[in-house]
Design a protein around this motif. Structure first.
Motif, mmCIF file in Angstrom:
data_model
loop_
_atom_site.group_PDB
_atom_site.id
_atom_site.type_symbol
_atom_site.label_atom_id
_atom_site.label_comp_id
_atom_site.label_asym_id
_atom_site.label_seq_id
_atom_site.Cartn_x
_atom_site.Cartn_y
_atom_site.Cartn_z
ATOM 1 N N SER A 126 0.829 -1.205 0.000
ATOM 2 C CA SER A 126 0.000 0.000 0.000
ATOM 3 C C SER A 126 0.866 1.259 0.000
ATOM 4 C CB SER A 126 -0.920 -0.009 1.218
ATOM 5 O OG SER A 126 -1.641 1.202 1.321
ATOM 6 N N GLN A 127 1.912 1.253 0.802
ATOM 7 C CA GLN A 127 2.818 2.397 0.837
ATOM 8 C C GLN A 127 3.500 2.585 -0.515
ATOM 9 O OE1 GLN A 127 5.081 0.789 4.133
ATOM 10 N NE2 GLN A 127 4.471 2.474 5.470
ATOM 11 N N ALA A 128 3.926 1.490 -1.125
ATOM 12 C CA ALA A 128 4.600 1.571 -2.423
ATOM 13 C C ALA A 128 3.694 2.202 -3.469
ATOM 14 C CB ALA A 128 5.048 0.180 -2.863
ATOM 15 N N ARG A 129 2.399 1.836 -3.471
ATOM 16 C CA ARG A 129 1.463 2.425 -4.434
ATOM 17 C C ARG A 129 1.337 3.934 -4.221
ATOM 18 N NH1 ARG A 129 -1.390 -2.509 -3.439
ATOM 19 N NH2 ARG A 129 -2.655 -1.479 -1.820
ATOM 20 N N LYS A 130 1.271 4.353 -2.958
ATOM 21 C CA LYS A 130 1.154 5.784 -2.660
ATOM 22 C C LYS A 130 2.408 6.541 -3.093
ATOM 23 C CE LYS A 130 -1.910 5.113 1.324
ATOM 24 N NZ LYS A 130 -2.041 5.228 2.811
ATOM 25 N N GLY B 144 6.987 8.409 -7.833
ATOM 26 C CA GLY B 144 7.977 7.331 -7.882
ATOM 27 C C GLY B 144 8.984 7.431 -6.757
ATOM 28 N N TYR B 145 9.536 6.269 -6.385
ATOM 29 C CA TYR B 145 10.476 6.245 -5.259
ATOM 30 C C TYR B 145 11.702 5.417 -5.609
ATOM 31 C CZ TYR B 145 8.936 1.473 -4.212
ATOM 32 O OH TYR B 145 8.656 0.130 -4.295
ATOM 33 N N GLU B 146 12.769 5.677 -4.837
ATOM 34 C CA GLU B 146 14.012 4.916 -4.991
ATOM 35 C C GLU B 146 14.724 4.882 -3.648
ATOM 36 O OE1 GLU B 146 18.245 4.926 -7.531
ATOM 37 O OE2 GLU B 146 16.823 6.606 -7.698
ATOM 38 N N LEU C 20 15.458 7.302 1.285
ATOM 39 C CA LEU C 20 14.294 7.028 0.455
ATOM 40 C C LEU C 20 13.934 8.323 -0.273
ATOM 41 C CD1 LEU C 20 12.053 5.033 -0.400
ATOM 42 C CD2 LEU C 20 10.649 6.013 1.435
ATOM 43 N N GLU C 21 14.096 8.318 -1.585
ATOM 44 C CA GLU C 21 13.823 9.493 -2.406
ATOM 45 C C GLU C 21 12.482 9.304 -3.109
ATOM 46 O OE1 GLU C 21 16.005 10.748 -6.248
ATOM 47 O OE2 GLU C 21 17.111 11.727 -4.611
ATOM 48 N N VAL C 22 11.602 10.275 -2.953
ATOM 49 C CA VAL C 22 10.287 10.235 -3.590
ATOM 50 C C VAL C 22 10.105 11.524 -4.387
ATOM 51 C CG1 VAL C 22 7.809 9.962 -3.275
ATOM 52 C CG2 VAL C 22 9.389 8.906 -1.642
#
Length: 394
Positions: free
Chosen positions: A193-197, A203-205, A268-270
């Motif tokens: 769920s967090q990944a989808r948000k 996008g995140y890395e 964590l870069e978003v």
């Protein structure tokens, strides 16, 4: 009282002369730091007594730290890196890095298995007292009892339990096994769920600092995040002093340029911005989270800090590590993962009459903290009072 700027070298001998027992107390100059690094090549130590940590903090210390080195006829036995500070009218020597130094264990030669004789520890006290009469008390907090198969020799002094527990995750069996032991189905669902948000937000890395510039950027973000979090909590920002920031910049900046670093930064870069940062150390098969924070912004509901911990723990398992250590402090987010609990210990060793009075006071404070920390009601009251006494700064 003032002391010469040149290194202070004092030798003390005792016991059987044939054993060649002796101790030397030196300012941590370039020569002493190099010898410390050489001694550590055949010694066990925890991260806050590692050569890299000691050199980084020594570089930015307002006064030269000291290194006490105990040896016998076969060479190095133990070294102890300390910083000297004034607390009111008292002089104290403490682990270099002070409150940032956790899980402490001195540099102990691998041939020393079961601690050191009491006579050796007395030599250490006598040598430090002689070399530095301005020190009233040794304040040696947050120590671990063992490092690998070696016993902490400083446990030979009278000591008491540290106020705060240390929490860790047993990685035995890999990440699937870790999740099975800690509500894994719920954690996986939450992580998806967090990944989808985070994807929807741009996008995140998860990134590892691989250069000094990347380390600087992550530390800049961390210092800003942590200052804001501490202000909200009503807690003094222990990362605020310039020398603390400079020490961590040196430590993690140097490490980012090493092939096998003992200290690493993950971020964590978003959507092109750092939203969470962890700084960790590695000793043996243990990865220790030394510090962490997350941004309080429009994505805070997605819990970027918890997301990064999930990723860090999964990565540690993939590397074959055995322990993920959250270090000192009892927090809810740690309890969600942890199945290992360790009580570290504190030692207060007086060197003067004034030091004896301070040791009694420090011991009493430590006992009071343990009482509060182990009582949920008292701990809730203490946190509420703390927030009221430390208003939020703009």
């Amino acid at each position: 009282m003032t002391f010469a700027k040149q290194p202070v070298r004092v030798s003390a001998t005792g016991g059987n002369a044939e054993e060649g027992l002796g101790i030397e107390v030196c300012d941590a100059d370039a020569v002493t730091l190099q010898r410390y690094r050489e001694d550590c090549s055949d010694a066990r130590f925890m991260p806050a007594q590692s050569p890299d940590w000691v050199a980084a903090w020594a570089k930015h210390a307002p006064h030269p730290p000291i290194i006490a080195r105990l040896c016998d006829g076969d060479g190095h036995l133990m070294s102890l890196a300390l910083e000297v500070a004034r607390q009111g009218r008292f002089g104290v020597a403490r682990f270099i890095g002070d409150r940032h130094a956790n899980g402490n264990f001195p540099a102990l030669n691998r041939r020393v298995r079961d601690g050191l004789p009491g006579s050796h520890l007395q030599m250490l006290v006598d040598a430090i007292r002689h070399a530095r009469p301005d020190i009233d008390l040794l304040v040696l907090e947050r120590q671990v009892r063992n490092c690998g198969d070696q016993t902490n020799p400083l446990s030979g002094w009278p000591h008491g339990d540290s106020p705060n527990v240390s929490l860790a995750v047993d990685l035995e069996g890999g990440f699937d096994a870790v999740l099975e032991r800690s509500s894994g189905k719920r954690k996986r669902k939450q992580h998806r769920s967090q990944a989808r948000k985070l994807e929807a937000a741009g996008g995140y890395e998860r990134r590892l600092a691989g250069s000094r510039a990347e380390a600087e950027a992550m530390l800049d973000a961390f210092f800003e995040m942590k200052a804001h979090r501490f202000a909200l909590m009503g807690v003094q920002d222990v990362f605020a002093p310039d020398r603390v920031k400079a020490s961590f910049r040196t430590l993690f900046g140097d490490a980012a340029e090493m092939q096998n670093p003992g200290f690493v930064l993950h971020g964590l870069e978003v959507a092109g911005r750092l939203r969470a940062v962890t700084g960790s150390s590695r000793v043996g098969a243990r990865l220790i989270c030394e510090f962490s924070s997350f941004a309080d912004d429009e994505l805070s509901e997605a819990s970027p800090g918890r997301f990064l911990f999930y990723e860090n723990i999964e990565s540690a398992c993939s590397q074959g590590l055995k322990i993920y250590d959250f270090s000192v402090g009892d927090e809810y987010y740690k309890r969600l993962w942890c199945d290992l609990e360790t009580i570290q210990f504190d030692t207060f060793v007086p060197l003067t009459a004034k030091g004896r009075a301070l040791a009694l006071a420090r011991g009493g404070i430590a006992r009071a903290k343990r009482l509060i920390n182990n009582n949920p009601r008292l701990w809730a009251i203490a946190k509420a009072v703390r927030r009221r006494l430390t208003p939020l700064r703009g």
